[in-house]
Motif scaffolding. Sequence first.
Motif, PDB file in Angstrom:
ATOM      1  N   ASN A  67      12.987  -7.275  -6.580  1.00  0.00           N
ATOM      2  CA  ASN A  67      13.849  -7.071  -7.760  1.00  0.00           C
ATOM      3  C   ASN A  67      13.141  -6.298  -8.860  1.00  0.00           C
ATOM      4  OD1 ASN A  67      15.887  -8.577  -6.504  1.00  0.00           O
ATOM      5  ND2 ASN A  67      15.000 -10.470  -7.248  1.00  0.00           N
ATOM      6  N   ILE A  68      12.653  -5.123  -8.515  1.00  0.00           N
ATOM      7  CA  ILE A  68      11.914  -4.306  -9.474  1.00  0.00           C
ATOM      8  C   ILE A  68      12.633  -2.966  -9.628  1.00  0.00           C
ATOM      9  CG2 ILE A  68      10.351  -3.464  -7.663  1.00  0.00           C
ATOM     10  CD1 ILE A  68       8.102  -3.500  -9.788  1.00  0.00           C
ATOM     11  N   ASP A  69      12.785  -2.526 -10.858  1.00  0.00           N
ATOM     12  CA  ASP A  69      13.440  -1.236 -11.090  1.00  0.00           C
ATOM     13  C   ASP A  69      12.396  -0.115 -11.163  1.00  0.00           C
ATOM     14  OD1 ASP A  69      12.294  -1.408 -13.631  1.00  0.00           O
ATOM     15  OD2 ASP A  69      14.173  -1.938 -14.604  1.00  0.00           O
ATOM     16  N   GLN A  70      12.881   1.111 -11.276  1.00  0.00           N
ATOM     17  CA  GLN A  70      12.002   2.271 -11.220  1.00  0.00           C
ATOM     18  C   GLN A  70      10.970   2.285 -12.353  1.00  0.00           C
ATOM     19  OE1 GLN A  70      14.068   6.005 -11.181  1.00  0.00           O
ATOM     20  NE2 GLN A  70      12.287   7.122 -10.439  1.00  0.00           N
ATOM     21  N   ALA A  71      11.379   1.926 -13.538  1.00  0.00           N
ATOM     22  CA  ALA A  71      10.446   1.901 -14.668  1.00  0.00           C
ATOM     23  C   ALA A  71       9.341   0.872 -14.448  1.00  0.00           C
ATOM     24  CB  ALA A  71      11.197   1.606 -15.964  1.00  0.00           C
ATOM     25  N   SER A  72       9.703  -0.261 -13.863  1.00  0.00           N
ATOM     26  CA  SER A  72       8.719  -1.297 -13.579  1.00  0.00           C
ATOM     27  C   SER A  72       7.766  -0.892 -12.467  1.00  0.00           C
ATOM     28  CB  SER A  72       9.416  -2.611 -13.229  1.00  0.00           C
ATOM     29  OG  SER A  72      10.156  -3.074 -14.337  1.00  0.00           O
ATOM     30  N   VAL A  73       8.269  -0.145 -11.489  1.00  0.00           N
ATOM     31  CA  VAL A  73       7.394   0.370 -10.425  1.00  0.00           C
ATOM     32  C   VAL A  73       6.346   1.286 -11.041  1.00  0.00           C
ATOM     33  CG1 VAL A  73       7.268   1.856  -8.384  1.00  0.00           C
ATOM     34  CG2 VAL A  73       9.080   0.158  -8.580  1.00  0.00           C
ATOM     35  N   ARG A  74       6.778   2.137 -11.937  1.00  0.00           N
ATOM     36  CA  ARG A  74       5.835   3.041 -12.607  1.00  0.00           C
ATOM     37  C   ARG A  74       4.785   2.240 -13.378  1.00  0.00           C
ATOM     38  NH1 ARG A  74       5.737   8.519 -14.943  1.00  0.00           N
ATOM     39  NH2 ARG A  74       4.492   8.402 -16.822  1.00  0.00           N
ATOM     40  N   ALA A  75       5.217   1.227 -14.115  1.00  0.00           N
ATOM     41  CA  ALA A  75       4.282   0.387 -14.873  1.00  0.00           C
ATOM     42  C   ALA A  75       3.296  -0.314 -13.936  1.00  0.00           C
ATOM     43  CB  ALA A  75       5.054  -0.634 -15.700  1.00  0.00           C
ATOM     44  N   LEU A  76       3.788  -0.782 -12.796  1.00  0.00           N
ATOM     45  CA  LEU A  76       2.923  -1.446 -11.823  1.00  0.00           C
ATOM     46  C   LEU A  76       1.885  -0.477 -11.262  1.00  0.00           C
ATOM     47  CD1 LEU A  76       2.113  -3.805  -9.995  1.00  0.00           C
ATOM     48  CD2 LEU A  76       3.968  -3.125  -8.454  1.00  0.00           C
ATOM     49  N   LEU A  77       2.318   0.722 -10.896  1.00  0.00           N
ATOM     50  CA  LEU A  77       1.386   1.713 -10.360  1.00  0.00           C
ATOM     51  C   LEU A  77       0.342   2.126 -11.401  1.00  0.00           C
ATOM     52  CD1 LEU A  77       3.838   3.898  -8.257  1.00  0.00           C
ATOM     53  CD2 LEU A  77       2.091   2.307  -7.398  1.00  0.00           C
ATOM     54  N   ILE A  78       0.744   2.235 -12.649  1.00  0.00           N
ATOM     55  CA  ILE A  78      -0.211   2.558 -13.716  1.00  0.00           C
ATOM     56  C   ILE A  78      -1.219   1.429 -13.883  1.00  0.00           C
ATOM     57  CG2 ILE A  78      -0.442   2.875 -16.231  1.00  0.00           C
ATOM     58  CD1 ILE A  78       2.211   4.481 -16.074  1.00  0.00           C
ATOM     59  N   LEU A  79      -0.752   0.187 -13.838  1.00  0.00           N
ATOM     60  CA  LEU A  79      -1.651  -0.962 -13.927  1.00  0.00           C
ATOM     61  C   LEU A  79      -2.663  -0.943 -12.784  1.00  0.00           C
ATOM     62  CD1 LEU A  79      -2.527  -3.710 -15.106  1.00  0.00           C
ATOM     63  CD2 LEU A  79      -0.763  -4.751 -13.672  1.00  0.00           C
ATOM     64  N   LEU A  80      -2.191  -0.689 -11.573  1.00  0.00           N
ATOM     65  CA  LEU A  80      -3.098  -0.622 -10.428  1.00  0.00           C
ATOM     66  C   LEU A  80      -4.108   0.510 -10.617  1.00  0.00           C
ATOM     67  CD1 LEU A  80      -0.590  -1.282  -7.521  1.00  0.00           C
ATOM     68  CD2 LEU A  80      -2.375  -2.835  -8.345  1.00  0.00           C
ATOM     69  N   TRP A  81      -3.639   1.669 -11.070  1.00  0.00           N
ATOM     70  CA  TRP A  81      -4.518   2.809 -11.325  1.00  0.00           C
ATOM     71  C   TRP A  81      -5.574   2.448 -12.371  1.00  0.00           C
ATOM     72  CZ3 TRP A  81      -5.401   7.760  -9.647  1.00  0.00           C
ATOM     73  CH2 TRP A  81      -6.113   8.579 -10.507  1.00  0.00           C
ATOM     74  N   ASP A  82      -5.128   1.845 -13.482  1.00  0.00           N
ATOM     75  CA  ASP A  82      -6.033   1.506 -14.583  1.00  0.00           C
ATOM     76  C   ASP A  82      -7.099   0.494 -14.182  1.00  0.00           C
ATOM     77  OD1 ASP A  82      -4.697   3.244 -16.248  1.00  0.00           O
ATOM     78  OD2 ASP A  82      -3.602   1.674 -17.343  1.00  0.00           O
ATOM     79  N   THR A  83      -6.807  -0.329 -13.181  1.00  0.00           N
ATOM     80  CA  THR A  83      -7.766  -1.352 -12.751  1.00  0.00           C
ATOM     81  C   THR A  83      -8.566  -0.913 -11.525  1.00  0.00           C
ATOM     82  OG1 THR A  83      -6.065  -2.473 -11.437  1.00  0.00           O
ATOM     83  CG2 THR A  83      -6.410  -3.248 -13.703  1.00  0.00           C
ATOM     84  N   GLY A  84      -8.381   0.338 -11.111  1.00  0.00           N
ATOM     85  CA  GLY A  84      -9.166   0.865  -9.999  1.00  0.00           C
ATOM     86  C   GLY A  84      -8.688   0.429  -8.629  1.00  0.00           C
ATOM     87  N   THR A  85      -7.457  -0.064  -8.546  1.00  0.00           N
ATOM     88  CA  THR A  85      -6.882  -0.483  -7.273  1.00  0.00           C
ATOM     89  C   THR A  85      -6.109   0.686  -6.694  1.00  0.00           C
ATOM     90  OG1 THR A  85      -6.658  -2.716  -8.163  1.00  0.00           O
ATOM     91  CG2 THR A  85      -5.443  -2.219  -6.158  1.00  0.00           C
ATOM     92  N   GLU A  86      -6.447   1.074  -5.475  1.00  0.00           N
ATOM     93  CA  GLU A  86      -5.836   2.254  -4.878  1.00  0.00           C
ATOM     94  C   GLU A  86      -4.757   1.856  -3.862  1.00  0.00           C
ATOM     95  OE1 GLU A  86      -7.123   6.245  -2.398  1.00  0.00           O
ATOM     96  OE2 GLU A  86      -8.655   4.853  -3.066  1.00  0.00           O
ATOM     97  N   ALA A  87      -3.532   2.323  -4.104  1.00  0.00           N
ATOM     98  CA  ALA A  87      -2.449   2.122  -3.152  1.00  0.00           C
ATOM     99  C   ALA A  87      -2.455   3.271  -2.161  1.00  0.00           C
ATOM    100  CB  ALA A  87      -1.106   2.065  -3.866  1.00  0.00           C
ATOM    101  N   ILE A  88      -2.393   2.942  -0.867  1.00  0.00           N
ATOM    102  CA  ILE A  88      -2.418   4.010   0.142  1.00  0.00           C
ATOM    103  C   ILE A  88      -1.050   4.229   0.774  1.00  0.00           C
ATOM    104  CG2 ILE A  88      -4.865   3.845   0.650  1.00  0.00           C
ATOM    105  CD1 ILE A  88      -4.182   2.140   3.083  1.00  0.00           C
ATOM    106  N   LYS A  89      -0.141   3.272   0.588  1.00  0.00           N
ATOM    107  CA  LYS A  89       1.205   3.436   1.126  1.00  0.00           C
ATOM    108  C   LYS A  89       2.163   2.613   0.275  1.00  0.00           C
ATOM    109  CE  LYS A  89       2.284   1.486   5.062  1.00  0.00           C
ATOM    110  NZ  LYS A  89       2.433   1.178   6.481  1.00  0.00           N
TER     111      LYS A  89
END
Length: 68
Positions: A43-65
């Motif tokens: 239950n996540i919208d597009q804006a929240s996905v962006r916020a989540l990806l930025i959080l992962l980026w900022d903490t050095g967590t790399e998403a590969i897929k």
Amino acid sequence: MAPIRYELTLRAPIARTVLDVIQTRFDHVSTPGEDGTVLIVENIDQASVRALLILLWDTGTEAIKTLG
């Protein structure tokens, strides 16, 4: 656009502190499996996905897929 489910495969296990922040900010978060390299957010919208990806980026967590 309707909220949907996203599954992110991470290069390495997610840090417990980062997961705690994610679970505080987003509803319906799970990490199936033992190693914590898959993060599922329901239950996540597009804006929240962006916020989540930025959080992962900022903490050095790399998403590969990402599946959504």
